[in-house]
Write a protein that holds these residues in place. Structure first.
Motif, PDB file in Angstrom:
ATOM      1  N   UNK A 178       0.831  -1.207   0.000  1.00 34.34           N
ATOM      2  CA  UNK A 178       0.000   0.000   0.000  1.00 34.34           C
ATOM      3  C   UNK A 178       0.861   1.251   0.000  1.00 34.34           C
ATOM      4  N   UNK A 179       1.982   1.223   0.710  1.00 37.27           N
ATOM      5  CA  UNK A 179       2.850   2.403   0.733  1.00 37.27           C
ATOM      6  C   UNK A 179       3.443   2.665  -0.646  1.00 37.27           C
ATOM      7  N   UNK A 180       3.814   1.607  -1.349  1.00 41.71           N
ATOM      8  CA  UNK A 180       4.337   1.794  -2.712  1.00 41.71           C
ATOM      9  C   UNK A 180       3.232   2.243  -3.672  1.00 41.71           C
ATOM     10  N   UNK A 181       2.072   1.613  -3.598  1.00 43.64           N
ATOM     11  CA  UNK A 181       0.967   1.976  -4.491  1.00 43.64           C
ATOM     12  C   UNK A 181       0.547   3.427  -4.321  1.00 43.64           C
ATOM     13  N   UNK A 182       0.669   3.947  -3.106  1.00 44.33           N
ATOM     14  CA  UNK A 182       0.220   5.311  -2.813  1.00 44.33           C
ATOM     15  C   UNK A 182       1.350   6.327  -2.801  1.00 44.33           C
ATOM     16  N   UNK A 183       2.567   5.878  -3.117  1.00 47.01           N
ATOM     17  CA  UNK A 183       3.746   6.748  -3.092  1.00 47.01           C
ATOM     18  C   UNK A 183       3.994   7.346  -1.710  1.00 47.01           C
ATOM     19  N   UNK A 184       3.820   6.507  -0.694  1.00 46.89           N
ATOM     20  CA  UNK A 184       4.211   6.922   0.642  1.00 46.89           C
ATOM     21  C   UNK A 184       3.115   7.505   1.500  1.00 46.89           C
ATOM     22  N   UNK A 185       1.923   6.895   1.468  1.00 54.53           N
ATOM     23  CA  UNK A 185       0.813   7.477   2.245  1.00 54.53           C
ATOM     24  C   UNK A 185       0.171   6.475   3.204  1.00 54.53           C
ATOM     25  N   UNK A 186       0.792   5.330   3.432  1.00 54.56           N
ATOM     26  CA  UNK A 186       0.170   4.278   4.239  1.00 54.56           C
ATOM     27  C   UNK A 186       0.441   4.468   5.730  1.00 54.56           C
ATOM     28  N   UNK A 187      -0.513   3.968   6.551  1.00 54.27           N
ATOM     29  CA  UNK A 187      -0.364   3.947   8.008  1.00 54.27           C
ATOM     30  C   UNK A 187      -1.003   2.672   8.535  1.00 54.27           C
ATOM     31  N   UNK A 188      -0.346   2.076   9.540  1.00 55.06           N
ATOM     32  CA  UNK A 188      -0.837   0.843  10.168  1.00 55.06           C
ATOM     33  C   UNK A 188      -1.359   1.154  11.563  1.00 55.06           C
ATOM     34  N   UNK A 189      -2.663   0.939  11.763  1.00 50.55           N
ATOM     35  CA  UNK A 189      -3.244   1.051  13.091  1.00 50.55           C
ATOM     36  C   UNK A 189      -3.130  -0.301  13.769  1.00 50.55           C
ATOM     37  N   UNK A 190      -2.203  -0.414  14.726  1.00 46.06           N
ATOM     38  CA  UNK A 190      -1.961  -1.673  15.429  1.00 46.06           C
ATOM     39  C   UNK A 190      -3.053  -1.890  16.464  1.00 46.06           C
ATOM     40  N   UNK A 191      -3.758  -2.995  16.360  1.00 44.79           N
ATOM     41  CA  UNK A 191      -4.771  -3.322  17.368  1.00 44.79           C
ATOM     42  C   UNK A 191      -4.622  -4.773  17.805  1.00 44.79           C
ATOM     43  N   UNK A 192      -5.099  -5.031  19.022  1.00 40.87           N
ATOM     44  CA  UNK A 192      -5.323  -6.398  19.464  1.00 40.87           C
ATOM     45  C   UNK A 192      -6.832  -6.606  19.430  1.00 40.87           C
ATOM     46  N   UNK A 193      -7.277  -7.717  18.929  1.00 42.95           N
ATOM     47  CA  UNK A 193      -8.708  -7.946  18.747  1.00 42.95           C
ATOM     48  C   UNK A 193      -9.377  -8.302  20.069  1.00 42.95           C
TER      49      UNK A 193
END
Length: 458
Positions: free
Chosen positions: A118-133
């Motif tokens: 996703x970061x490559x596809x968007x040219x550097x716009x990705x973010x990961x929201x880390x969650x525990x379910x």
């Protein structure tokens, strides 16, 4: 004169509104959660308004609520976040793309690949929201009868983070030579095999994708529990949280920022963005009328159940269109929550029905008023160090979102509280965050406590 510090604004968009009655509001799109054309129009509007990011939560099971409540919920179906954000990356250019991905029921290699892609596809716009379910029903969708314990979930999450970020560092930024003359495509000296063997996880590596454009996608964390705050302090760059008032927000802000410094990090490299529903009207009175109309779209049967939980007694016995009784039976429910309900009823003169619909719809932090009054409130939160900005939740769509973008944002811009244009192209640039160095090739390892490397390299 522009303010030295400006707000950061992200838009919480899964579900498109957290308010239970949003899909029934006049003029709203009932299918907004699951209609690509609508979602595409929403993100384009948010990008025009220069929002930092479009933020998608996620669930790995149908929400575990009573069927009578579930049948009235617009959150039952929604797109899988990576699939949707990958599509939206191709119709946008600057706005960040944040997705939730669970460390409880997924594997680090999967997560690392998806976010790097996703970061490559968007040219550097990705973010990961880390969650525990936390939803115990989720375990049954992954072949497990028993849900993982809270402490075990956070222990796995901490190690999971180390593995994912280590996989993102599998290759130096210049590892791929791609020289047709020599026939050399990859310099093997610039590839690192992680070979991780820990208490919870075993992952060899390397990742089969080039290092992300941002080095690492931006790390988001949403927990407010004790282990959640510590995980945020050690790993997060953006915190999504849910304080109910200014006092609570200031306490949370000071606590997490203090932990960040103890972890050896720069406190400015973690942004705290409380969730806030925003309802814009022509005046504060007009906005309040809109809030009451929105609340009225919550069915009374499910609303009164929510009020009963908040009060710790059977509220269905009260007169729906009368005031809240003066004498509410004592219970072992949260005293603070119970007192908050009673105070709200008195302050706004709400009937039992209106109060129930408030708690059945959305009872979190809300800014309800004119563009000017909301901008005043946001200024106070920013100046008193209660936040670095807000995670905006929409009241109803498209009208509510349009009002935020077309009326509130220009007022914030006029006051110098929000950008008039993007100054960079990546989400890290929007947020003023450094690009992490590669721990294996730039001579920078994580801190001794495993915290995020703190660097000023951009």
């Amino acid at each position: 004169m522009a303010n030295e510090k400006q707000l950061h604004l992200t838009a919480f968009m899964r579900p498109v509104s957290l308010h239970t009655g949003a899909w029934r509001y006049p003029g709203a799109y009932p299918d907004a959660n699951f209609n690509y054309n609508h979602l595409k129009s929403f993100i384009k509007k948010l990008e025009e308004a220069k929002f930092d990011a479009f933020f998608m939560a996620d669930h790995l099971a149908v929400l575990n609520m009573p069927v009578e409540a579930l049948k009235r919920s617009h959150t039952t179906t929604s797109f899988e976040p990576f699939t949707l954000l990958s599509a939206l990356s191709q119709v946008t250019e600057r706005i960040g793309l944040a997705a939730t991905a669970s460390t409880t029921y997924d594997e680090p290699y999967h997560i690392a690949r998806r976010f790097a892609s996703l970061d490559h596809l968007s040219n550097g716009r990705a973010a990961w929201n880390i969650v525990t379910t936390g939803n115990p029903e989720s375990s049954k969708n992954f072949g497990q009868d028993e849900h993982m314990q809270h402490s075990d979930r956070y222990k796995r999450a901490r190690e999971f983070y180390d593995v994912v970020t280590g996989l993102w560092d599998s290759f130096a930024d210049d590892a791929f030579v791609r020289d047709p003359e020599s026939g050399i495509y990859l310099d093997p000296e610039k590839m690192h095999v992680l070979d991780h063997k820990g208490d919870e996880l075993s992952v060899r590596g390397p990742l089969n994708i080039a290092r992300p454009v941002q080095g690492w996608p931006v790390i988001v964390q949403a927990g407010q529990s004790e282990p959640g705050r510590q995980l945020a302090a050690e790993t997060a760059e953006l915190v999504f949280c849910s304080p109910r008032d200014l006092k609570g927000a200031k306490e949370l802000y000071a606590d997490i920022k203090g932990r960040v410094e103890k972890a050896g990090r720069n406190r400015d490299h973690l942004k705290i963005l409380p969730a806030a529903m925003i309802i814009v009207g022509d005046s504060p009175e007009d906005a309040q009328k809109r809030r009451l109309e929105l609340d009225s779209k919550v069915h009374y049967d499910s609303a009164i159940a929510s009020l009963s939980i908040a009060l710790g007694c059977d509220a269905s016995k009260f007169e729906p269109d009368g005031p809240l009784p003066k004498e509410i039976p004592e219970s072992n429910a949260s005293h603070t929550a119970r007192l908050g309900v009673i105070n709200l009823a008195e302050q706004e003169g709400l009937t039992v029905r209106q109060l129930a619909q408030r708690y059945g719809g959305y009872s979190g932090l809300a800014f309800v008023g004119s563009p000017e009054s909301i901008a005043d409130d946001m200024t106070v939160w920013l100046k008193e160090e209660a936040c670095d900005g807000f995670t905006c939740t929409m009241p109803y769509l498209p009208e509510g979102l349009n009002a935020i973008c077309e009326r509130l944002v220009p007022e914030l811009q006029r006051r110098g509280l929000f950008r008039k244009d993007y100054e960079g192209t990546t989400l890290r640039e929007h947020l003023g965050l450094p690009r992490p160095t590669n721990r294996f090739f730039d001579g920078t390892a994580t801190n001794g406590n495993g915290a995020l490397p703190d660097t000023d390299q951009l």
